[in-house]
Design a protein around this motif. Structure first.
Motif, short mmCIF file in Angstrom:
data_model
loop_
_atom_site.label_atom_id
_atom_site.label_comp_id
_atom_site.label_asym_id
_atom_site.label_seq_id
_atom_site.Cartn_x
_atom_site.Cartn_y
_atom_site.Cartn_z
N ILE A 72 -2.78 -4.75 4.80
CA ILE A 72 -3.64 -6.16 4.36
C ILE A 72 -2.74 -7.00 3.80
CG2 ILE A 72 -5.47 -6.92 2.85
CD1 ILE A 72 -6.39 -3.83 2.64
N PHE A 73 -2.29 -8.01 4.74
CA PHE A 73 -1.21 -9.33 4.29
C PHE A 73 -1.86 -10.42 3.63
CE2 PHE A 73 0.55 -6.81 8.18
CZ PHE A 73 1.87 -6.59 7.48
N GLN A 74 -1.35 -10.52 2.78
CA GLN A 74 -1.72 -11.86 2.06
C GLN A 74 -0.48 -12.68 1.42
OE1 GLN A 74 -4.72 -11.59 -1.18
NE2 GLN A 74 -4.61 -13.57 -1.56
N ASP A 75 -0.50 -13.88 1.82
CA ASP A 75 0.65 -14.63 1.44
C ASP A 75 1.87 -14.13 1.96
OD1 ASP A 75 -0.93 -16.73 0.22
OD2 ASP A 75 -0.74 -15.39 -1.57
N GLU A 76 3.33 -13.78 0.99
CA GLU A 76 4.25 -13.26 1.75
C GLU A 76 4.39 -11.88 1.12
OE1 GLU A 76 6.72 -14.53 3.90
OE2 GLU A 76 5.35 -15.86 4.07
N GLY A 77 3.05 -11.12 0.96
CA GLY A 77 2.99 -10.02 0.45
C GLY A 77 1.91 -8.89 1.17
N ILE A 78 1.80 -7.69 0.67
CA ILE A 78 0.98 -6.91 1.36
C ILE A 78 0.20 -6.00 0.04
CG2 ILE A 78 2.74 -4.97 1.68
CD1 ILE A 78 1.14 -4.42 4.31
N TYR A 79 -1.03 -5.66 0.14
CA TYR A 79 -1.64 -4.80 -0.77
C TYR A 79 -1.33 -3.38 -0.50
CZ TYR A 79 -4.41 -8.51 -2.79
OH TYR A 79 -4.57 -9.62 -3.71
N ASP B 254 -15.80 0.21 11.55
CA ASP B 254 -16.47 0.63 10.37
C ASP B 254 -15.77 1.34 9.39
OD1 ASP B 254 -18.79 -0.91 11.54
OD2 ASP B 254 -19.69 0.90 12.31
N THR B 255 -14.91 2.29 9.97
CA THR B 255 -14.01 3.17 9.16
C THR B 255 -12.95 2.07 8.38
OG1 THR B 255 -14.26 5.06 10.73
CG2 THR B 255 -12.31 5.03 9.00
N VAL B 256 -12.65 1.06 9.13
CA VAL B 256 -11.43 0.29 8.40
C VAL B 256 -11.93 -0.61 7.37
CG1 VAL B 256 -10.10 -1.82 8.83
CG2 VAL B 256 -9.95 0.16 10.51
N GLU C 116 -10.95 -9.17 6.86
CA GLU C 116 -11.39 -9.87 8.11
C GLU C 116 -9.90 -9.95 9.02
OE1 GLU C 116 -12.91 -13.80 7.15
OE2 GLU C 116 -10.98 -14.49 6.10
N ASN C 117 -10.07 -10.61 10.15
CA ASN C 117 -9.01 -10.67 11.08
C ASN C 117 -8.62 -9.40 11.29
OD1 ASN C 117 -9.39 -13.68 11.00
ND2 ASN C 117 -8.28 -13.59 9.12
N ILE C 118 -9.27 -8.41 11.48
CA ILE C 118 -8.56 -6.92 12.02
C ILE C 118 -7.98 -6.89 13.18
CG2 ILE C 118 -9.25 -4.58 11.98
CD1 ILE C 118 -11.66 -5.24 10.01
N LYS C 119 -6.66 -6.42 13.43
CA LYS C 119 -6.11 -6.24 14.57
C LYS C 119 -5.50 -5.06 14.61
CE LYS C 119 -5.03 -11.31 15.37
NZ LYS C 119 -4.94 -12.09 14.31
N ALA D 177 -5.06 -6.78 8.49
CA ALA D 177 -6.21 -7.44 8.29
C ALA D 177 -5.62 -8.43 6.91
CB ALA D 177 -7.07 -6.42 8.00
N THR D 178 -6.63 -9.35 6.90
CA THR D 178 -6.41 -10.09 5.65
C THR D 178 -7.85 -10.28 4.49
OG1 THR D 178 -7.60 -11.98 6.95
CG2 THR D 178 -4.82 -11.99 7.02
N VAL D 179 -7.33 -10.51 3.45
CA VAL D 179 -8.44 -10.49 2.45
C VAL D 179 -9.48 -11.46 2.75
CG1 VAL D 179 -9.15 -10.61 -0.03
CG2 VAL D 179 -6.99 -9.61 0.94
N LYS D 180 -10.76 -11.06 2.72
CA LYS D 180 -11.87 -12.05 2.83
C LYS D 180 -12.47 -12.31 1.55
CE LYS D 180 -16.48 -12.43 4.98
NZ LYS D 180 -17.63 -11.72 5.74
N SER D 181 -12.60 -11.22 0.65
CA SER D 181 -13.19 -11.41 -0.73
C SER D 181 -13.09 -10.26 -1.70
CB SER D 181 -14.60 -11.65 -0.61
OG SER D 181 -15.35 -10.70 -0.02
N GLY D 182 -13.22 -10.35 -2.76
CA GLY D 182 -13.09 -9.09 -3.65
C GLY D 182 -11.72 -9.28 -4.65
N ILE D 183 -11.92 -8.54 -5.65
CA ILE D 183 -11.06 -8.31 -6.74
C ILE D 183 -10.23 -6.94 -6.55
CG2 ILE D 183 -10.64 -8.16 -8.97
CD1 ILE D 183 -12.77 -10.22 -9.41
N PRO D 184 -8.97 -6.96 -6.28
CA PRO D 184 -8.38 -5.65 -6.12
C PRO D 184 -8.78 -4.54 -7.10
CG PRO D 184 -6.73 -7.27 -6.23
CD PRO D 184 -7.94 -7.78 -6.49
#
Length: 136
Positions: free
Chosen positions: A13-20, A48-50, A63-66, A93-100
């Motif tokens: 799960i990539f976001q900005d220049e990092g990953i969760y 669905d598992t993802v 979202e944006n799952i590849k 993937a990228t984050v769509k919503s939520g608080i980690p």
């Protein structure tokens, strides 16, 4: 009795220049940093598992799952017999919503800058996928 590998997913799960990343609290790779993921349930669609595994372990919707690649881990017992065999289907993937929030078998969740990945104890399959992506 015939045995088969266990199919599972890993989600980068990539976001900005990092990953969760999550630190596993139990099971395979306990106390190591990994991507969120887990076993594909019988009859469950892999996408669905993802979604399910990421939501269960991190509280994030994605979202944006590849599809990226697959990895496998084969463990042996003291006699040399195969004790566990996992096949991981890795996605990004990228984050769509939520608080980690760390949940399920994730003891901790953290956003980690890509430049700092070599400073943490990553699982071997995670390292191999980062290398394939040219990140590690």
């Amino acid at each position: 009795m015939k045995r088969y590998p266990i199919p599972a997913v890993g989600v980068f799960i990539f976001q900005d220049e990092g990953i969760y990343m999550i630190k596993k609290g139990r099971g395979i790779f306990e106390n190591q940093w990994c991507t969120p993921g887990g076993k594909i349930e019988y009859g469950e669609n892999i996408i669905d598992t993802v979604h399910r595994e990421v939501l269960e372990e991190t509280g994030l919707e994605i979202e944006n799952i590849k599809f990226i690649t697959y990895e496998q881990t084969v463990e042996h017992d003291t006699t040399g017999e195969v004790s566990r065999h996992f096949v991981f289907f890795n996605f990004q993937a990228t984050v769509k919503s939520g608080i980690p929030v760390a949940a399920d078998d994730a003891a901790e969740i953290r956003w980690i800058p890509l430049s700092e990945l070599k400073k943490i104890d990553l699982s071997e399959p995670t390292i191999r996928t980062f290398k394939l992506l040219g990140i590690y």
